[in-house]
Design a protein around this motif. Structure first.
Motif, PDB file in Angstrom:
ATOM      1  N   THR A  60      32.944  36.141  38.330  1.00 16.16           N
ATOM      2  CA  THR A  60      33.891  35.152  37.794  1.00 16.16           C
ATOM      3  C   THR A  60      35.050  35.812  37.048  1.00 16.16           C
ATOM      4  N   PRO A  61      34.799  36.687  36.073  1.00 21.61           N
ATOM      5  CA  PRO A  61      35.943  37.324  35.389  1.00 21.61           C
ATOM      6  C   PRO A  61      36.756  38.227  36.317  1.00 21.61           C
ATOM      7  N   ILE A  62      36.110  38.874  37.270  1.00 22.64           N
ATOM      8  CA  ILE A  62      36.859  39.716  38.207  1.00 22.64           C
ATOM      9  C   ILE A  62      37.817  38.859  39.021  1.00 22.64           C
ATOM     10  N   GLY A  63      37.319  37.713  39.499  1.00 26.47           N
ATOM     11  CA  GLY A  63      38.166  36.805  40.263  1.00 26.47           C
ATOM     12  C   GLY A  63      39.344  36.313  39.451  1.00 26.47           C
ATOM     13  N   GLN A  87      52.150  48.544  36.459  1.00 25.71           N
ATOM     14  CA  GLN A  87      50.943  48.190  35.708  1.00 25.71           C
ATOM     15  C   GLN A  87      50.159  47.075  36.402  1.00 25.71           C
ATOM     16  N   VAL A  88      50.866  46.091  36.948  1.00 21.80           N
ATOM     17  CA  VAL A  88      50.186  45.004  37.665  1.00 21.80           C
ATOM     18  C   VAL A  88      49.485  45.551  38.902  1.00 21.80           C
ATOM     19  N   GLN A  89      50.135  46.482  39.615  1.00 24.13           N
ATOM     20  CA  GLN A  89      49.514  47.103  40.789  1.00 24.13           C
ATOM     21  C   GLN A  89      48.252  47.853  40.388  1.00 24.13           C
ATOM     22  N   THR A  94      42.425  48.406  40.344  1.00 22.85           N
ATOM     23  CA  THR A  94      41.218  48.605  39.548  1.00 22.85           C
ATOM     24  C   THR A  94      40.246  47.436  39.703  1.00 22.85           C
ATOM     25  N   SER A  95      40.758  46.216  39.691  1.00 24.32           N
ATOM     26  CA  SER A  95      39.879  45.050  39.835  1.00 24.32           C
ATOM     27  C   SER A  95      39.252  45.008  41.225  1.00 24.32           C
ATOM     28  N   ALA A  96      39.985  45.452  42.245  1.00 24.93           N
ATOM     29  CA  ALA A  96      39.428  45.502  43.596  1.00 24.93           C
ATOM     30  C   ALA A  96      38.294  46.523  43.666  1.00 24.93           C
ATOM     31  N   GLU A  97      38.475  47.670  43.016  1.00 25.05           N
ATOM     32  CA  GLU A  97      37.417  48.684  42.980  1.00 25.05           C
ATOM     33  C   GLU A  97      36.197  48.155  42.228  1.00 25.05           C
TER      34      GLU A  97
END
Length: 286
Positions: A60-63, A87-89, A94-97
């Motif tokens: 949930t938080p990752i999404g 920074q957004v990239q 990082t969130s995808a990893e």
């Protein structure tokens, strides 16, 4: 004669007593082993439940992080400076990893708990390759590396779980792209004896020394290298791939040398047999 007979009887009694004592020790040892095995099963089940629960809760938080990053990148609230875009990239990458790590943990927990679903169906291999090609098209950010898919050689329609197969190949390709700084990653499939298909993912990356070939398919295993230290990961991708291949009735293997690239193989039956399918069903309902 009577004295010798008495001595023999005494010796027999002594041996019988020793044997009974040994038997009691063996029974006690088996009881202890059963108890330890039960504790181990309980610990394994608790670990699998914990991994499954935590992995599920992390999603949930990752999404949410990924959604916010997409909104920022789409510039809904206005333009971004060059530094803000960078920074957004970074947040997206990082969130995808992180999401990939969580998915690996959740899948591993399901496999260890015997609750992974195997759903065989007929499919064409070219469709799986096309889906993987599309999936990685936007992921490759290194212009010095090319991802190539060869036309499957003499591979007929297959009857197995195409999603599990794609997951194995996806892990192999991700690793290859991660550890290849220049050159190519090549994906191929050929029919081999025994009504099986062998898939190979070859790269021109850093390679792996032979003494590490067995270790890399173990849980949480990572090779100590300068590139590895710069990359994040759980070390579960290859271990999970091995377990998934076994569920499909197949095997994984590797050919590699340091600084000479690597080739990862997964070999599975063209058609999942009844025994393999039954085993998967038992795992699902255990």
């Amino acid at each position: 004669m009577e004295r010798r007979l008495a001595e023999a009887q005494a010796e027999v009694e002594s041996l019988r007593s020793e044997l009974e004592e040994t038997n009691r020790g063996v029974v006690a040892l088996y009881a202890e082993l059963d108890s330890q095995a039960d504790h181990l099963r309980q610990a394994t089940e608790l670990k699998s439940r914990f991994l499954a629960y935590m992995s599920h809760e992390f999603r949930t938080p990752i999404g949410a992080i990924q959604s916010i990053a997409r909104i920022l990148q789409d510039k809904v609230d206005g333009p971004l400076t060059e530094e803000q875009e960078r920074q957004v990239q970074f947040i997206q990458t990082t969130s995808a990893e992180f999401a990939e790590m969580v998915n690996d943990l959740l899948d591993l927990a399901k496999v260890e708990a015997g609750r992974i679903e195997v759903s065989p169906a007929w499919f064409e291999m070219v469709d799986v390759f096309a889906a993987l090609r599309g999936m990685f098209k936007s992921v490759i950010i290194n212009p010095d590396v090319t991802l190539l898919f060869e036309e499957p050689e003499s591979v007929p329609k297959m009857f197995t779980d195409d999603r599990k197969l794609a997951q194995i190949l996806r892990n192999f390709i991700s690793n290859a792209l991660k550890f290849t700084l220049q050159g190519e990653v090549r994906v191929s499939a050929i029919r081999v004896p025994g009504d099986r298909v062998q898939f190979a993912v070859s790269d021109t990356g850093i390679g792996i020394a032979p003494e590490f070939h067995d270790a890399i398919f173990q849980d949480y295993s990572q090779i100590d290298s300068p590139i590895q230290k710069r990359l994040r990961g759980t070390g579960l991708g290859l271990s999970l791939s091995k377990k998934l291949a076994e569920l499909l009735g197949g095997t994984v293997s590797i050919e590699s040398e340091s600084h000479k690239g690597s080739t990862f193989f997964v070999t599975i039956p063209i058609q999942m047999d009844v025994q393999t399918d039954s085993t998967a069903s038992e795992l699902k309902h255990s």
